[in-house]
Design a protein around this motif. Structure first.
Motif, PDB file in Angstrom:
ATOM      1  N   SER A   1      51.198  -2.778  69.684  1.00 51.10           N
ATOM      2  CA  SER A   1      50.127  -3.519  69.008  1.00 51.10           C
ATOM      3  C   SER A   1      49.009  -2.587  68.565  1.00 51.10           C
ATOM      4  O   SER A   1      48.665  -1.624  69.246  1.00 51.10           O
TER       5      SER A   1
ATOM      6  N   TYR B   1      36.684 -13.837  68.767  1.00 53.06           N
ATOM      7  CA  TYR B   1      38.003 -13.505  68.246  1.00 53.06           C
ATOM      8  C   TYR B   1      38.889 -14.733  68.236  1.00 53.06           C
ATOM      9  O   TYR B   1      38.599 -15.738  68.885  1.00 53.06           O
ATOM     10  N   SER B   2      39.976 -14.649  67.490  1.00 54.07           N
ATOM     11  CA  SER B   2      40.834 -15.818  67.338  1.00 54.07           C
ATOM     12  C   SER B   2      42.210 -15.631  67.995  1.00 54.07           C
ATOM     13  O   SER B   2      42.893 -16.611  68.268  1.00 54.07           O
ATOM     14  N   ASN B   3      42.604 -14.406  68.256  1.00 56.30           N
ATOM     15  CA  ASN B   3      43.932 -14.123  68.782  1.00 56.30           C
ATOM     16  C   ASN B   3      43.922 -14.188  70.309  1.00 56.30           C
ATOM     17  O   ASN B   3      43.407 -13.295  70.977  1.00 56.30           O
TER      18      ASN B   3
ATOM     19  N   GLU C   1      40.360 -11.822  62.432  1.00 50.04           N
ATOM     20  CA  GLU C   1      40.763 -11.842  63.840  1.00 50.04           C
ATOM     21  C   GLU C   1      39.586 -11.592  64.762  1.00 50.04           C
ATOM     22  O   GLU C   1      39.532 -12.126  65.873  1.00 50.04           O
TER      23      GLU C   1
ATOM     24  N   GLU D   1      46.345  -6.335  71.877  1.00 45.02           N
ATOM     25  CA  GLU D   1      47.277  -7.131  72.667  1.00 45.02           C
ATOM     26  C   GLU D   1      47.925  -6.261  73.739  1.00 45.02           C
ATOM     27  O   GLU D   1      47.871  -5.032  73.669  1.00 45.02           O
TER      28      GLU D   1
END
Lengths: 112, 114
Positions: A98, A25-27, A3, A93
């Motif tokens: 989260s 990051y990917s999220n 992530e 998040e």
């Protein structure tokens, strides 16, 4: 794919140089972005915190967030030997449940 | 004001044994987080407790477990220890569920599994 990706270094620069540390990051749901500093044999401590996109400056430190590129940066101006540490990016998040995800950390050494 | 305190500082165990690590949060903080920091892997999220309840859990096997006590202190238990469990275990606290990302860390408990 992790992530949060962070170059582990080590990164060695001379005293007084400008240092640039980065994470990707990917999220796309991440909204809170933090930088922590960890000295050897110590727990991490919060250095900078940013919500959503933009820049934030605190003394010699500037944090930048580019959500369109999923890329965050920490700049250190006039670097000092006391800045030698591991720098970890962290993200969260916008949800009360989260978890906070950390990068693997970049080891930085400032040469006198 | 006391920061986050962890005990023991160092712990040596052998494979198959159990380890118990303890954490006391900053006074007034209700959330406790546990992270594993293995060499070269950064901080891996283990567990998050708030007001005595488990709020979130990382991708670790069930032999990693914990609990939070009424005074908000917490313990992390690792059963059937494996060599790869050797790491620094960090505890952090925050004021509560609406945490924006600021965690206050202890200095960690270093677990060595032989």
């Amino acid at each position: 794919q992790k992530e949060v990706e962070q170059d582990p270094g080590p990164l060695s620069v001379p005293e007084g140089a400008i240092v640039s540390l980065n994470c990707t990051y990917s999220n796309s749901a991440f909204q809170y972005f933090m930088w922590y500093r960890q000295y050897s044999r110590k727990g991490p401590e919060l250095l900078m915190y940013t919500y959503s996109s933009g820049n934030k400056e605190d003394g010699r430190f500037t944090a930048q967030v580019d959500k369109s590129s999923k890329y965050i940066s920490l700049f250190i101006r006039d670097s000092q030997p006391s800045d030698s540490a591991t720098y970890l990016c962290a993200m969260k998040e916008n949800s009360s449940a989260s978890k906070i995800i950390f990068g693997s950390g970049t080891r930085l050494s400032i040469r006198p | 004001e006391a920061g986050v305190t962890q005990s023991p500082t160092h712990l040596i165990k052998t494979r198959g044994q159990q380890a118990t690590l303890r954490c006391s949060p900053i006074s007034g903080h209700t959330s406790v987080y546990w992270y594993q920091q293995a060499l070269g892997l950064g901080l891996q999220f283990l567990l998050w407790y708030d007001e005595g309840e488990e709020r979130n859990r990382g991708n670790f096997p069930p032999r990693f477990s914990g609990r939070q006590f009424p005074n908000y202190s917490s313990e992390l238990n690792v059963n059937a220890l494996e060599l790869e469990d050797s790491a620094l275990y960090l505890c952090a606290s925050s004021p509560g569920l609406l945490n924006t990302g600021e965690l206050f860390f202890g200095e960690g408990s270093r677990l060595t599994v032989l």
